[in-house]
Design a protein around this motif. Structure first.
Motif, PDB file in Angstrom:
ATOM      1  N   THR A 193       0.910  -1.362  -0.046  1.00 60.56           N
ATOM      2  CA  THR A 193      -0.210  -0.217   0.120  1.00 60.56           C
ATOM      3  C   THR A 193       0.788   1.296  -0.137  1.00 60.56           C
ATOM      4  O   THR A 193       0.203   2.249  -0.583  1.00 60.56           O
ATOM      5  CB  THR A 193      -0.826  -0.029   1.317  1.00 60.56           C
ATOM      6  OG1 THR A 193      -0.084  -0.197   2.560  1.00 60.56           O
ATOM      7  CG2 THR A 193      -1.888  -1.000   1.283  1.00 60.56           C
ATOM      8  N   ASN A 194       2.087   1.068   0.560  1.00 64.04           N
ATOM      9  CA  ASN A 194       2.886   2.528   0.570  1.00 64.04           C
ATOM     10  C   ASN A 194       3.728   2.755  -0.616  1.00 64.04           C
ATOM     11  O   ASN A 194       4.630   3.637  -0.771  1.00 64.04           O
ATOM     12  CB  ASN A 194       4.026   2.466   1.868  1.00 64.04           C
ATOM     13  CG  ASN A 194       4.688   1.053   1.970  1.00 64.04           C
ATOM     14  OD1 ASN A 194       4.123  -0.015   1.373  1.00 64.04           O
ATOM     15  ND2 ASN A 194       5.636   0.781   2.923  1.00 64.04           N
TER      16      ASN A 194
ATOM     17  N   ASP B 171       0.731   5.369  -3.453  1.00 60.63           N
ATOM     18  CA  ASP B 171       0.588   6.752  -3.775  1.00 60.63           C
ATOM     19  C   ASP B 171       1.903   7.380  -4.599  1.00 60.63           C
ATOM     20  O   ASP B 171       1.820   8.232  -5.303  1.00 60.63           O
ATOM     21  CB  ASP B 171       0.969   7.561  -2.328  1.00 60.63           C
ATOM     22  CG  ASP B 171      -0.425   7.636  -1.720  1.00 60.63           C
ATOM     23  OD1 ASP B 171      -1.466   7.426  -2.371  1.00 60.63           O
ATOM     24  OD2 ASP B 171      -0.490   7.887  -0.446  1.00 60.63           O
TER      25      ASP B 171
ATOM     26  N   ASP C 194       9.427   4.745   0.378  1.00 67.78           N
ATOM     27  CA  ASP C 194       9.553   4.225   1.848  1.00 67.78           C
ATOM     28  C   ASP C 194      10.813   3.132   1.790  1.00 67.78           C
ATOM     29  O   ASP C 194      10.974   2.183   1.263  1.00 67.78           O
ATOM     30  CB  ASP C 194       8.193   3.598   2.216  1.00 67.78           C
ATOM     31  CG  ASP C 194       8.144   3.222   3.693  1.00 67.78           C
ATOM     32  OD1 ASP C 194       9.161   3.144   4.290  1.00 67.78           O
ATOM     33  OD2 ASP C 194       7.003   3.112   4.308  1.00 67.78           O
TER      34      ASP C 194
END
Length: 678
Positions: A530-531, A534, A580
Motif C-alpha cells: 500500500t505504501n 501513492d 519508503d
C-alpha cells in the motif's frame, strides 16, 4: 481433445482475468487478446494499435499497417461475452462493415483535423490519411473480431474498391481462433497448392526426405501474397528491408539481370510435414510449408514486384525442401536447419531464444514454487509459466472433470505467466519503456537479446529468486495498469505508454538511491504494498501529462513514446517522490541473496545433470565414445574427457560424480549439436 465450447470458455476466462487483474475494460481485454493471437499467426503485424473511435455511423477499435505488403487493416469488434457461443448475424456484419467504410472515407478526407490531438484515435486517423495521400496503400482490409460464431456463408464477403483501393473483408470469429489453437497442437496445417518440378535426394535417414526444386518469382510472390508471415513462423529472421548489402544485391539482380538470379542467389531452405507428387514427379501440394532460410529472398522478390513494379517472370529460385517424417521431432529439426542454414548475414543467438534454457528453468520454478495463501484462502497455488501459447489449455485436454477442477484451482487463470507479457514487465523495469512502446513482439525480441547475453555471461543467472522477482514485476506492471485505468485524470488514451514509462521511472528513481526494491514483499502478498501506491499515482500522472504534450516536430504521441529521446526526457523529471525505506534493501543484502541462490542452484543443477546422464542408455554412450575416438585428433577432446566417456560406455561409473556428469553431458550436447546423435 478440447472442444470449441471448452476453448470458448477458456478464451473468455482469459479475457475476464486480464480485465480484472490489469484494470482493463472487458472489450479492451478482448481486443488485445485476439490481436496478439493474430500477430503470432501473421494475420496482423507488430504495428497493430488499439484506438477506439465511435460516432454516429462510425465504429472502429484499432488498425494495423503491413508496411511490406502495404495492407492497411481497420479493426472493429463485436464482443458478446456470453457463456454460450452467440451467432454473429448478417445484419451485424453489414452494420460493422458499413461503419468501417464510413470511417475510412472520412479519414482520407482529413478526419484527423476535427479530433483531439492527444487521443489514440487522432494518431490512427492521421496515419491513415498520410498513408493514403502518399499512395502507400495497396489494399484495405476491413476486419471484424468477435467471440461469437459467424456461419461460413456469411464470412465470404465479395471484395470491393473503396476510395480507389482494392478492399477485402474478413470476419475473425471464435471458430477461427479455435482452429489456430488446434493447428498449433497439430503442427500448423498450412497447405500450399503448387506445381514444381523436383529431384528427390536419396537418403538412408528415417527422419526426413529432401527434394531439390525451382520456384519461379511469380510463384513465390503468389504464395507470399496469400500467406504472408505465416510462412516464416519458424524462421529466425525478419525481413531487413533494402538496407543490407544482400538485399540490395537481390534487388539489383532482379532489375538488371533476372535471368542470373538462380546463379547468384543461395536460394531457399524450407521444411514441410508432407508433400504430394503427381505421376510426372512434380510436387503438387506442400503441407506445413515453412521457409526457414530465405525469408529475405522471398520478401525482396515480393517487394520488387509489388513496390518497385519490377518484372520477376524470369526470376528462378532454387529451393531445398526437407520433409520431416517424425512429427515429434519437427520443431527440433527445423531449429537446427535454421541455425545451420542462416549464415548469409549475422543472426543473433537470441533469435533461437525458443530453445533457450531460460524457458525450462522458468517452467521448473513455476512448478516448484507455491504461492503463499492470501486473502483468507487456505489453498496454495502456482503461477503457470506458458512457454508455448495454448499450453495452459492443452494440459487440461485429457483430464477428467475432477482433475480439471483441481488443476484450475491450483493454477488460477490470473496466475498465467505469459512470456510475451513477461517481456513487457521486465523491459519496463530494465528502463526500456521506448522498447515496450514499440509493441509486444518487438519487446519480446529485445528481452530475448537481454536474457541470451545475460546467460552467456552467467549461466546461473535464472535462479529461484529471479523467478519470484519476475512474477512480482508482472504483478507490479498489472497493478500500475489498474491504477492508471482507475485514475480520475486518465482520459482513455496512451495507457500502455503511461504504464511502461511509470514502471521505468520508478526503477530509475530507486536505482538512484543505490538500493533495490524488495520484490519479495510483493511475492509474499501477491499484491502491491500500500505504501507504494501513492508514489505510483504521482509518477503516472506526471508522465501522462508529459508524454501527451510531445515536443514540436513529433508526429504524434505514440511515435514520440517509441523514441529513446522520450525516455531521456522523462528520466530527467524531478517529481519529489520518496520511496519508503521499508520497501528497499541495500546492496549487501541483495548480494547475499544472489550468492545463496546460486549456491543452491549449483547443487540442484549438479543433481539434475547426474539424473539426466544416468538415464541415457549405455549404447548411446558407447556410440559417443566411438564417435569421439574416431575424430579424436580434430574434436578437441582431452585425454581425461575421453577416459571418462570410455568408462561410462563400459558401465564402470555407477553413478558418475557431479563433475564427471557435467563433462559427460557437455560431450553429449556437443555431439548432438554436431548431428552425431539423433
Amino acid at each position: 481433445m478440447i472442444t470449441l465450447q471448452e476453448f470458448h470458455q477458456d478464451f473468455l476466462q482469459s479475457v475476464l482475468s486480464d480485465a480484472d487483474s490489469r484494470g482493463l475494460m472487458k472489450p479492451q481485454a478482448f481486443f488485445e487478446n485476439i490481436c496478439e493471437e493474430l500477430v503470432r499467426t501473421g494475420d496482423l503485424t507488430n504495428n497493430y494499435t488499439a484506438a477506439e473511435y465511435i460516432k454516429t455511423g462510425i465504429e472502429v477499435h484499432g488498425y494495423d499497417f503491413d508496411e511490406e505488403r502495404k495492407i492497411l487493416s481497420v479493426l472493429v469488434h463485436q464482443f458478446f461475452q456470453e457463456d454460450d457461443i452467440t451467432t454473429l448475424t448478417k445484419t451485424q456484419i453489414n452494420t460493422k462493415i458499413n461503419r468501417l467504410k464510413s470511417f475510412l472515407r472520412k479519414c482520407t478526407q482529413g478526419l484527423y483535423r476535427d479530433m483531439e490531438e492527444t487521443s489514440d484515435a487522432y494518431s490512427m486517423a492521421y496515419n491513415i490519411y498520410r498513408y493514403k495521400i502518399n499512395n502507400e496503400i495497396n489494399k484495405f482490409r476491413l476486419v471484424i473480431l468477435t467471440d461469437g460464431k459467424a456461419t461460413r456463408n456469411l464470412i465470404e464477403i465479395p471484395t470491393e474498391v473503396l476510395e480507389e483501393v482494392h478492399t477485402e473483408f474478413r470476419v475473425i470469429d471464435i471458430e477461427y481462433i479455435y482452429k489456430i489453437y488446434l493447428s498449433e497442437q497439430n503442427n500448423n496445417q498450412l497447405e500450399v497448392e503448387i506445381d514444381l518440378p523436383c529431384l528427390e535426394i536419396k537418403t538412408t535417414s528415417d527422419e526426413y526426405q529432401s527434394y531439390l526444386t525451382v520456384v519461379s518469382g511469380n510463384q513465390l510472390v503468389d504464395i507470399y501474397e496469400q500467406y504472408g508471415q505465416k510462412l516464416f513462423e519458424q524462421n529466425v529472421r525478419t525481413f531487413l528491408q533494402f538496407k543490407g548489402g544482400v538485399n540490395k544485391g537481390i534487388r539489383n539482380t532482379i532489375e538488371y539481370k533476372p535471368e542470373m538470379f538462380f546463379a547468384y542467389n543461395n536460394g531457399i531452405t524450407a521444411t514441410a510435414s508432407d508433400v504430394e507428387l503427381d505421376g510426372a514427379g512434380h510436387i503438387t501440394k506442400i503441407t506445413n510449408f515453412q521457409i526457414v532460410n530465405g525469408g529475405q529472398t522471398t520478401s525482396a522478390i515480393y517487394a520488387a514486384k509489388k513496390n518497385s513494379k519490377l518484372d520477376v517472370f524470369n526470376v528462378s529460385v532454387q529451393m531445398k525442401l526437407s520433409v520431416v517424417k517424425d512429427k515429434d521431432k519437427q520443431n527440433d529439426f527445423v531449429s537446427k536447419i535454421s541455425e545451420y542454414a542462416n549464415t548469409q548475414n549475422k543472426v543473433n543467438k537470441s533469435d533461437f531464444f525458443s530453445n533457450s534454457p531460460f524457458h525450462k528453468e522458468m517452467k521448473n520454478y513455476s512448478k516448484r514454487n507455491w504461492v503463499s495463501t492470501v486473502g483468507g484462502s487456505q489453498r496454495r497455488t502456482h503461477w503457470f509459466y506458458e512457454r508455448v501459447r495454448g499450453e495452459y489449455l492443452n494440459e487440461q485436454a485429457y483430464l477428467s472433470k475432477a482433475e480439471k477442477t483441481k488443476f484450475q484451482l491450483e493454477h488460477p487463470k490470473q496466475q498465467l505467466l505469459d512470456k510475451t507479457f513477461l517481456s513487457k514487465s521486465e523491459n519496463a523495469w530494465l528502463q526500456k519503456p521506448e522498447i515496450v512502446s514499440r509493441g509486444a513482439q518487438y519487446s519480446f525480441s529485445a528481452f530475448a537479446d537481454y536474457i541470451t547475453n545475460w546467460l552467456e555471461k552467467d549461466n546461473l543467472a535464472i535462479t529461484e529468486s529471479y523467478f519470484k522477482d519476475a512474477v512480482a514485476r508482472v504483478i507490479l506492471f498489472r497493478s500500475v495498469e489498474k491504477l492508471v485505468s482507475q485514475a480520475n485524470w486518465y482520459d482513455n488514451g496512451f495507457r500502455a505508454q503511461t504504464v511502461a514509462y511509470t514502471v521505468s521511472y520508478l526503477s530509475s528513481l530507486i536505482e538512484k538511491t543505490g538500493q533495490f526494491l524488495n520484490f519479495n514483499l510483493i511475492w509474499e502478498e501477491q499484491k502491491l504494498p500500500t505504501n507504494l501506491i501513492d508514489p505510483i499515482n504521482i509518477i503516472s500522472k506526471a508522465i501522462y501529462d508529459e508524454i501527451t504534450d510531445p515536443p514540436e516536430g513529433s508526429a504524434n504521441v505514440a511515435q514520440w513514446c517509441k523514441k529513446t529521446s522520450c525516455w531521456e526526457t522523462i528520466k530527467q523529471l524531478e517529481l519529489g517522490v520518496v520511496i519508503d525505506s521499508k520497501l528497499l534493501m541495500d546492496k549487501d543484502e541483495k548480494k547475499y541473496i544472489n550468492k545463496e541462490d546460486k549456491k543452491d542452484k549449483k547443487l540442484d543443477s549438479g543433481i539434475e545433470l547426474q539424473i539426466i546422464v544416468v538415464n541415457i542408455d549405455r549404447e548411446v554412450w558407447h556410440n559417443l565414445f566411438l564417435y569421439y575416438k574416431k575424430y579424436e585428433s580434430t574434436s578437441s577432446i582431452s585425454f581425461t574427457q575421453l577416459d571418462i566417456l570410455e568408462k561410462m560406455a563400459k558401465g564402470y561409473l555407477t553413478p558418475p560424480s557431479e563433475k564427471q556428469s557435467k563433462i559427460l553431458y557437455q560431450l553429449f550436447q556437443k555431439a548432438s549439436d554436431e548431428g552425431a546423435i539423433a
